[in-house]
Design an enzyme around this catalytic site. Sequence first.
Site, PDB file in Angstrom:
ATOM      1  N   ASP A 109       7.392  -4.548  -1.288  1.00 47.56           N
ATOM      2  CA  ASP A 109       6.874  -3.683  -0.229  1.00 47.56           C
ATOM      3  C   ASP A 109       8.089  -3.178   0.532  1.00 47.56           C
ATOM      4  O   ASP A 109       8.903  -3.977   1.006  1.00 47.56           O
ATOM      5  CB  ASP A 109       5.973  -4.476   0.735  1.00 47.56           C
ATOM      6  CG  ASP A 109       4.639  -4.850   0.103  1.00 47.56           C
ATOM      7  OD1 ASP A 109       4.376  -4.415  -1.031  1.00 47.56           O
ATOM      8  OD2 ASP A 109       3.868  -5.587   0.747  1.00 47.56           O
ATOM      9  N   ASP A 136      -6.802  -2.160  -1.641  1.00 51.59           N
ATOM     10  CA  ASP A 136      -6.498  -3.108  -0.555  1.00 51.59           C
ATOM     11  C   ASP A 136      -7.819  -3.579   0.077  1.00 51.59           C
ATOM     12  O   ASP A 136      -8.181  -3.110   1.167  1.00 51.59           O
ATOM     13  CB  ASP A 136      -5.644  -2.425   0.521  1.00 51.59           C
ATOM     14  CG  ASP A 136      -4.330  -1.894  -0.021  1.00 51.59           C
ATOM     15  OD1 ASP A 136      -3.648  -2.635  -0.745  1.00 51.59           O
ATOM     16  OD2 ASP A 136      -3.985  -0.731   0.265  1.00 51.59           O
TER      17      ASP A 136
END
Length: 523
Positions: free
Chosen positions: A224, A379
Site C-alpha cells: 500500500d 474492500d
Amino acid sequence: MITLLDYGAGNVRSVVNAIESLGETVKFVSAAEDVMAAEKLVFPGVGAFGSMMRVLRERGLVEPLLQYLHANRPFLGICLGLQALFDYSEEAPGVPGLGFIPGVVKRFDIDLSVPHIGWNGLKVKQPSRIFANFSGNEKVYFVHSYYVAPNDQNVVLTTTDYGCELVSSIQHGNIIATQFHPEKSSRTGLLILENFLRQNGEPVLPPQNAGETRLAKRIIACLDVRSNDRGDLVVTKGDRYDVREHGEVRNLGKPVDVARRYYEDGADEIAFLNITAFRDFPLEDMPMLEVLRRTSENVFVPLTIGGGIRDYTDVNGKKHSALAVAAEYFRSGADKISIGSDAVLIVEQFLATGEATGRSSIEEISRVYGNQAVVVSIDPRRVYVRSPDEVKHRVIPTALLGPNGERYCWYQCTIKGGREGRDVDAVTLAQACEKLGAGEILLNCIDQDGTSAGFDLELVNAVKQAVSIPVIASSGAGRVEHFLEVFAQTEAESALAAGIFHRKEVSIGAVKKYLHDKVEIRL
Ligand code: 1PR
C-alpha cells in the site's frame, strides 16, 4: 541488438527490461523494413487477438512478418505473439491470423478458473536451445484464456496441464513462441531469454518429472503506497485500513526497495495499491509512475497496480478516460491494473439499469488489454443481520457470531479506501464484475486487515463459489499456518499479505518453505 515488435498494447516495458538486464540493447520496429532488418525479432503480444491483428495490418507489418518467419530467422513470440502465428482465434471470429503455423487458437472449455493465471510447469517434447541449464522442474508464468492447437504435432515444444493438456510453446526451426511469459518468470524466464539471445547453444532436452504439471498457488506481496505528511512516497500499512499511528502515516520503507526485497525472497507477484489515488489523479502522480518504472527494471514477476483508475476531469476541465490512466500504468511497467472504487459505482449502475454500457473502465480496459489484465479489488466490511431476509443482499450464515449473537452477515462494499459504505454486497459485485470483463478478484476484508488473525475464510468461500475467475484472498495473514488454512479450506488461487512481510515477522521464503510439501507452490 534485439528488435522488438511493439504494436502498442499492454506491457512491453517488462520484456525490454528483461532483455536489457541481460546486457542486450533493444530497438523497436517503427517501420516495416525494420522487421526484415532484424537480427533477432521478439514479438511480445499483449491484449486481445482482434485488436492486435488490426494494428499489425494497419501498420503494414503482416507481410514483412511472414517474410521474416518464412526465411526461418530467429524469432521469439510471447503469448499473443504465439497466437498470432496461427490461422485464427476463437477470441476474434472472422479475423485472420498470420497463418504461419496451421491450426487455431481456442478458448478454454474447462471446469477450472479462466483465465489460467499463475505459475505452471512444462512437459518438454523436443530438445531446444532455450532449455540450456534447466533443472527440469521449473515453473513459468502464464496468464491467458486462449491456447493454441497446431495441426502438426511436430511443432509442439512443450505442453502444460490445466484442465486439459495445452500447447505451451512451439518450435519450428528458428521460430520459437511461448504461451507463458519468460519476462515475468523470474530467474527461469531470464534463463530462457538468455538462451534465446545467445543463439549458439546446442538443443537440450532437460531432465523431466513424469506426470502432470500443476498450477502453483501464488503468494502475493502487497505494497500500500501513499505520500506521508512530508510528501515522501512510502509503503504504509493500516489496521483495518487506518494507516496512521500517533497521528503519522506509518512508514514501512521505500516502495522500489521493498518490492525488490520481495522479488528476491520469492514473491510470485507484487501488487502496488496507490491508496489515496481516489482523491488525487494518478497521471499527475509522477512519483508513483516512477516507482513502477524503476521496479519493473529489476523485478521480473507480474506487477499489479491499483488506485485511481476511473474517468477524470482535471483542473483545466480536460477529460481523461480510465483507459488512458490504465495505459499509462501499463506503459510504466504494470502487467495488470486493479480497479477499486470505480468498480462499485459501475456495478451499482449495472444493477440499477440491468444493462452494460460498454463504456465502463472494466469493459474498456478489458476490451483493449484483455480481461486477464483487469483485476477488481474489493474492500468489504461485515454487516451482521439476524436473519437472511432482513436485507436484499447475499447473506451467509457465519460461525463468527455478531455482537448481539447474530448468526448471519453480508459483506458491504466500500469505496475510497473503506471511507464510504455502499448498498452492494461483495458476492454480487464480484459476479457483476466478472460479467463486465474482469479477469481476477482481489478480495480484501476490512475487518481482518492488519489484524494477523487469519483470512476471512467465509468471505473467500462465498465469493469464490460465485465466480469462475481466479480469486486472491487478502487481509489478515499473521502466521504461515494461515496460508495453509486458506488454500486447504477455500479454492482461492492466491493469498496476499502485507503487514507480516513489511514488519519482517514472516518472510515469503518462510511461507513457501512451510507450504512446500502441503500445497503446490513455486519454490
Ligand atoms: O479505489 O480504485 O482508487 O483503489 C484504491 C485501492 O487502494 C483499493 O484497491 C483499496 O483496496 C486500496 N486501499 C485504499 N485504502 C486503503 C487503506 O488501507 N487505507 N488498502 C487501501 C487496501 C488492503 C490490502 C492489504 C491487505 C493485506 N489494503 O491491500 O494489503 O489487507 O493486509 P495484511 O496482510 O496486513 O492484513 P481505487
